[in-house]
Scaffold this motif. Structure first.
Motif, PDB file in Angstrom:
ATOM      1  N   VAL A 158       0.838  -1.209   0.000  1.00  0.00           N
ATOM      2  CA  VAL A 158       0.000   0.000   0.000  1.00  0.00           C
ATOM      3  C   VAL A 158       0.868   1.252   0.000  1.00  0.00           C
ATOM      4  CG1 VAL A 158      -1.680   1.335   1.334  1.00  0.00           C
ATOM      5  CG2 VAL A 158      -1.968  -1.143   1.092  1.00  0.00           C
ATOM      6  N   LYS A 159       1.909   1.261   0.840  1.00  0.00           N
ATOM      7  CA  LYS A 159       2.788   2.429   0.946  1.00  0.00           C
ATOM      8  C   LYS A 159       3.456   2.738  -0.387  1.00  0.00           C
ATOM      9  CE  LYS A 159       6.999   2.049   2.236  1.00  0.00           C
ATOM     10  NZ  LYS A 159       8.256   1.802   2.978  1.00  0.00           N
ATOM     11  N   GLN A 160       4.009   1.730  -1.033  1.00  0.00           N
ATOM     12  CA  GLN A 160       4.752   1.980  -2.266  1.00  0.00           C
ATOM     13  C   GLN A 160       3.833   2.336  -3.437  1.00  0.00           C
ATOM     14  OE1 GLN A 160       7.554  -1.246  -2.896  1.00  0.00           O
ATOM     15  NE2 GLN A 160       8.992  -0.257  -1.503  1.00  0.00           N
ATOM     16  N   ARG A 161       2.615   1.806  -3.446  1.00  0.00           N
ATOM     17  CA  ARG A 161       1.658   2.195  -4.494  1.00  0.00           C
ATOM     18  C   ARG A 161       1.277   3.676  -4.318  1.00  0.00           C
ATOM     19  NH1 ARG A 161      -1.273  -2.443  -6.586  1.00  0.00           N
ATOM     20  NH2 ARG A 161       0.228  -4.174  -6.505  1.00  0.00           N
ATOM     21  N   MET A 162       1.169   4.118  -3.057  1.00  0.00           N
ATOM     22  CA  MET A 162       0.842   5.523  -2.799  1.00  0.00           C
ATOM     23  C   MET A 162       2.036   6.423  -3.078  1.00  0.00           C
ATOM     24  SD  MET A 162      -1.536   5.322   0.622  1.00  0.00           S
ATOM     25  CE  MET A 162      -1.873   7.079   0.545  1.00  0.00           C
ATOM     26  N   GLN A 163       3.230   5.952  -2.757  1.00  0.00           N
ATOM     27  CA  GLN A 163       4.433   6.751  -3.001  1.00  0.00           C
ATOM     28  C   GLN A 163       4.667   6.986  -4.490  1.00  0.00           C
ATOM     29  OE1 GLN A 163       7.335   4.396  -0.856  1.00  0.00           O
ATOM     30  NE2 GLN A 163       7.372   5.827   0.859  1.00  0.00           N
ATOM     31  N   THR A 164       4.250   6.029  -5.309  1.00  0.00           N
ATOM     32  CA  THR A 164       4.425   6.168  -6.763  1.00  0.00           C
ATOM     33  C   THR A 164       3.212   6.810  -7.434  1.00  0.00           C
ATOM     34  OG1 THR A 164       3.681   3.858  -7.004  1.00  0.00           O
ATOM     35  CG2 THR A 164       6.054   4.265  -6.982  1.00  0.00           C
ATOM     36  N   GLY A 165       2.276   7.328  -6.631  1.00  0.00           N
ATOM     37  CA  GLY A 165       1.164   8.110  -7.150  1.00  0.00           C
ATOM     38  C   GLY A 165      -0.015   7.315  -7.677  1.00  0.00           C
ATOM     39  N   GLN A 166      -0.093   6.011  -7.389  1.00  0.00           N
ATOM     40  CA  GLN A 166      -1.198   5.198  -7.896  1.00  0.00           C
ATOM     41  C   GLN A 166      -2.479   5.415  -7.096  1.00  0.00           C
ATOM     42  OE1 GLN A 166      -0.204   1.036  -8.670  1.00  0.00           O
ATOM     43  NE2 GLN A 166       1.973   1.559  -8.810  1.00  0.00           N
ATOM     44  N   PHE A 167      -2.351   5.778  -5.814  1.00  0.00           N
ATOM     45  CA  PHE A 167      -3.514   5.991  -4.955  1.00  0.00           C
ATOM     46  C   PHE A 167      -3.264   7.215  -4.073  1.00  0.00           C
ATOM     47  CE2 PHE A 167      -3.177   1.375  -5.652  1.00  0.00           C
ATOM     48  CZ  PHE A 167      -4.407   1.131  -6.261  1.00  0.00           C
ATOM     49  N   THR A 168      -4.384   7.778  -3.568  1.00  0.00           N
ATOM     50  CA  THR A 168      -4.277   8.971  -2.721  1.00  0.00           C
ATOM     51  C   THR A 168      -4.563   8.690  -1.259  1.00  0.00           C
ATOM     52  OG1 THR A 168      -6.590   9.527  -3.242  1.00  0.00           O
ATOM     53  CG2 THR A 168      -4.861  10.535  -4.603  1.00  0.00           C
ATOM     54  N   SER A 169      -5.139   7.535  -0.958  1.00  0.00           N
ATOM     55  CA  SER A 169      -5.410   7.179   0.443  1.00  0.00           C
ATOM     56  C   SER A 169      -5.198   5.687   0.644  1.00  0.00           C
ATOM     57  CB  SER A 169      -6.838   7.564   0.838  1.00  0.00           C
ATOM     58  OG  SER A 169      -7.786   6.722   0.198  1.00  0.00           O
ATOM     59  N   ALA A 170      -4.853   5.337   1.886  1.00  0.00           N
ATOM     60  CA  ALA A 170      -4.573   3.933   2.201  1.00  0.00           C
ATOM     61  C   ALA A 170      -5.827   3.074   2.073  1.00  0.00           C
ATOM     62  CB  ALA A 170      -3.998   3.826   3.610  1.00  0.00           C
ATOM     63  N   SER A 171      -6.970   3.598   2.525  1.00  0.00           N
ATOM     64  CA  SER A 171      -8.209   2.818   2.462  1.00  0.00           C
ATOM     65  C   SER A 171      -8.612   2.549   1.017  1.00  0.00           C
ATOM     66  CB  SER A 171      -9.335   3.559   3.200  1.00  0.00           C
ATOM     67  OG  SER A 171      -9.536   4.850   2.630  1.00  0.00           O
ATOM     68  N   ASN A 172      -8.459   3.566   0.159  1.00  0.00           N
ATOM     69  CA  ASN A 172      -8.776   3.391  -1.258  1.00  0.00           C
ATOM     70  C   ASN A 172      -7.824   2.387  -1.898  1.00  0.00           C
ATOM     71  OD1 ASN A 172     -10.026   4.032  -3.835  1.00  0.00           O
ATOM     72  ND2 ASN A 172      -8.151   5.168  -4.300  1.00  0.00           N
ATOM     73  N   ALA A 173      -6.559   2.437  -1.514  1.00  0.00           N
ATOM     74  CA  ALA A 173      -5.560   1.515  -2.061  1.00  0.00           C
ATOM     75  C   ALA A 173      -5.913   0.070  -1.710  1.00  0.00           C
ATOM     76  CB  ALA A 173      -4.172   1.866  -1.537  1.00  0.00           C
ATOM     77  N   VAL A 174      -6.251  -0.160  -0.450  1.00  0.00           N
ATOM     78  CA  VAL A 174      -6.600  -1.519  -0.007  1.00  0.00           C
ATOM     79  C   VAL A 174      -7.827  -2.024  -0.754  1.00  0.00           C
ATOM     80  CG1 VAL A 174      -7.402  -2.900   1.950  1.00  0.00           C
ATOM     81  CG2 VAL A 174      -5.560  -1.246   2.278  1.00  0.00           C
ATOM     82  N   HIS A 175      -8.847  -1.155  -0.882  1.00  0.00           N
ATOM     83  CA  HIS A 175     -10.094  -1.545  -1.548  1.00  0.00           C
ATOM     84  C   HIS A 175      -9.859  -1.893  -3.012  1.00  0.00           C
ATOM     85  CE1 HIS A 175     -14.336  -1.644  -2.577  1.00  0.00           C
ATOM     86  NE2 HIS A 175     -14.099  -0.783  -3.563  1.00  0.00           N
ATOM     87  N   VAL A 176      -9.125  -1.031  -3.724  1.00  0.00           N
ATOM     88  CA  VAL A 176      -8.892  -1.247  -5.160  1.00  0.00           C
ATOM     89  C   VAL A 176      -8.010  -2.467  -5.394  1.00  0.00           C
ATOM     90  CG1 VAL A 176      -7.881  -0.268  -7.257  1.00  0.00           C
ATOM     91  CG2 VAL A 176      -9.240   1.175  -5.739  1.00  0.00           C
ATOM     92  N   ILE A 177      -6.948  -2.593  -4.619  1.00  0.00           N
ATOM     93  CA  ILE A 177      -6.032  -3.732  -4.786  1.00  0.00           C
ATOM     94  C   ILE A 177      -6.759  -5.045  -4.534  1.00  0.00           C
ATOM     95  CG2 ILE A 177      -3.985  -4.898  -3.854  1.00  0.00           C
ATOM     96  CD1 ILE A 177      -2.842  -2.093  -3.273  1.00  0.00           C
TER      97      ILE A 177
END
Length: 324
Positions: A158-177
Motif C-alpha cells: 500500500v505504501k509503495q503504491r501511494m508513493q508512486t502516485g497510484q492511490f491517494t489514500s490507504a483505504s482506497n488503495a486496499v479496496h482497489v487492490i
C-alpha cells in the motif's frame, strides 16, 4: 600401612584440588557468558517471559513509529528512484504520501518483530555456546522477520503504491487492490520481500548485537544512548548497501500491479539487466544507505532507551522472593 595412608591422602588431595579447579573453570565460563550476552541469562520464570515479550512489543512499536515518521521522505524518494524505468524523472512532491496508513502497519509490525526477537534471542543464547552467539542473533532476527512479514508486506504494498502516485489514500488503495487483484494482491512480491527482509533483519541485528557485545566487554560497562545509536547507524548502513539489489527487485514486483510485467523474481532480475543494465540493481543505493543508516541510529537508540525505561519501571522483587 604408612605408604598406603600417604597414597590415599595424596589421591584425596588431588581429587579436592581437581574439584576446586573444575569449580573455578565453571565460574570463569559463567563470567565469560555474561560478558558475551547482551541480556541477563538468568533462568526465566513465566512472568519474566511475558514481561520480556511485553517490553519488546512496546519498545519495538515506539522505535518503529519514530524512525518511520522521521525518515519517510527519504524512503519515498528511494522508492520512486527504484520504480522509475530508464531515465524517468523523479517527482519530489507528496513525500509524506501514505504516511498515516503506513504507520498503522509499522506500529504493529515493529512491535511484533521486537516482541518475537527479544525472547527468542534470550532462549537461543541459552541453548548455543558463547562462540555461536552470532548464530543465535541471526536466527532470532530471521524468526522475528517472518512473524512481522504478515503485517509488513500489505503495509509495504500500500505504501509503495501511494508513493508512486497510484492511490491517494490507504483505504482506497486496499479496496482497489483487493477488488482488482484479490487478497493475494496485498501480498504482491511476498517472496522477494522475504528474500530481502529476512537476510536484512538477520544481518542487521547480528552486526548490531555483536558489535555491542564486543564494545560492552571492552568498556566493561553498559552502553549509553549515543553509543547504541552509532552502532545502530553502522549496522544499518552496511546491511542496507548489501541488500540494495534485493530491495530493487522487491520494489519492482510490488509496484507493477495488475500489469504483471515480471513473472517472478528471476524474470524480474533478467528483465532489469537486459533492458537497463546491471547497474539498475543498485538504483537508490545512496538514499537507501542514508535512510537506513540514520534509521538504524534512531531505531536502536530509541529501542534501547525505551527498553531501559521499561526495565527501570519493573516492580522490584520482594524480600521473600529474593530468598526463594
Amino acid at each position: 600401612m604408612g605408604p598406603f595412608t600417604l597414597a590415599v591422602d595424596t589421591k584425596s588431595s588431588s581429587l579436592v584440588s581437581s574439584d576446586v579447579s573444575n569449580r573455578k573453570i565453571k565460574n570463569l565460563q559463567l563470567q565469560t557468558k555474561k560478558c558475551f550476552a547482551s541480556v541477563s541469562m538468568e533462568e526465566e520464570k513465566p512472568f519474566d517471559f511475558l514481561r520480556i515479550l511485553f517490553e519488546g512489543i512496546i519498545a519495538g512499536g515506539t522505535a518503529g513509529v519514530v524512525v518511520e515518521t522521521a525518515l519517510y521522505p527519504i524512503d519515498t524518494i528511494k522508492t520512486r528512484l527504484q520504480a522509475a524505468r530508464g531515465g524517468g524523472k523523479i517527482v519530489l512532491k507528496g513525500l509524506y504520501s501514505g504516511l498515516a496508513g503506513n504507520l498503522a502497519g509499522v506500529l504493529p509490525a515493529s512491535a511484533v518483530f521486537v516482541g518475537v526477537y527479544e525472547p527468542t534471542k534470550q532462549k537461543l543464547l541459552k541453548l548455543f555456546p558463547e562462540n555461536l552467539s552470532a548464530v543465535a542473533h541471526l536466527t532470532a532476527g530471521a524468526i522475528g522477520g517472518i512473524a512481522a512479514s504478515l503485517i509488513r508486506v500489505p503495509t509495504e504494498v500500500v505504501k509503495q503504491r501511494m508513493q508512486t502516485g497510484q492511490f491517494t489514500s490507504a483505504s482506497n488503495a486496499v479496496h482497489v487492490i483487493a477488488s482488482k487483484e484479490g487478497f493475494k494482491g496485498l501480498y504482491a512480491g511476498y517472496g522477494s520481500f522475504l528474500l530481502r527482509d529476512l537476510p536484512f533483519d538477520a544481518i542487521q541485528f547480528c552486526i548490531y548485537e555483536q558489535i555491542r557485545i564486543g564494545y560492552k566487554a571492552t568498556a566493561r560497562r553498559d552502553l549509553n544512548d549515543p553509543e547504541n545509536a552509532i552502532i545502530g547507524a553502522f549496522a544499518g548502513a552496511l546491511t542496507g548497501a548489501i541488500t540494495t539489489p534485493l530491495d530493487v527487485i522487491k520494489t519492482r514486483l510490488m509496484v507493477q500491479g495488475s500489469a504483471n510485467q515480471y513473472k517472478g523474481i528471476f524474470d524480474c532480475v533478467q528483465t532489469i539487466i537486459r533492458e537497463e543494465g546491471p547497474s539498475a540493481l543498485l538504483k537508490g543505493i545512496q538514499p537507501r544507505v542514508l535512510w537506513i543508516g540514520i534509521g538504524g541510529s534512531i531505531f536502536f537508540g530509541v529501542l534501547e532507551s525505551t527498553k531501559r525505561l521499561l526495565a527501570e519501571r519493573r516492580p522490584k522483587p520482594t524480600q521473600q522472593s529474593q530468598h526463594d
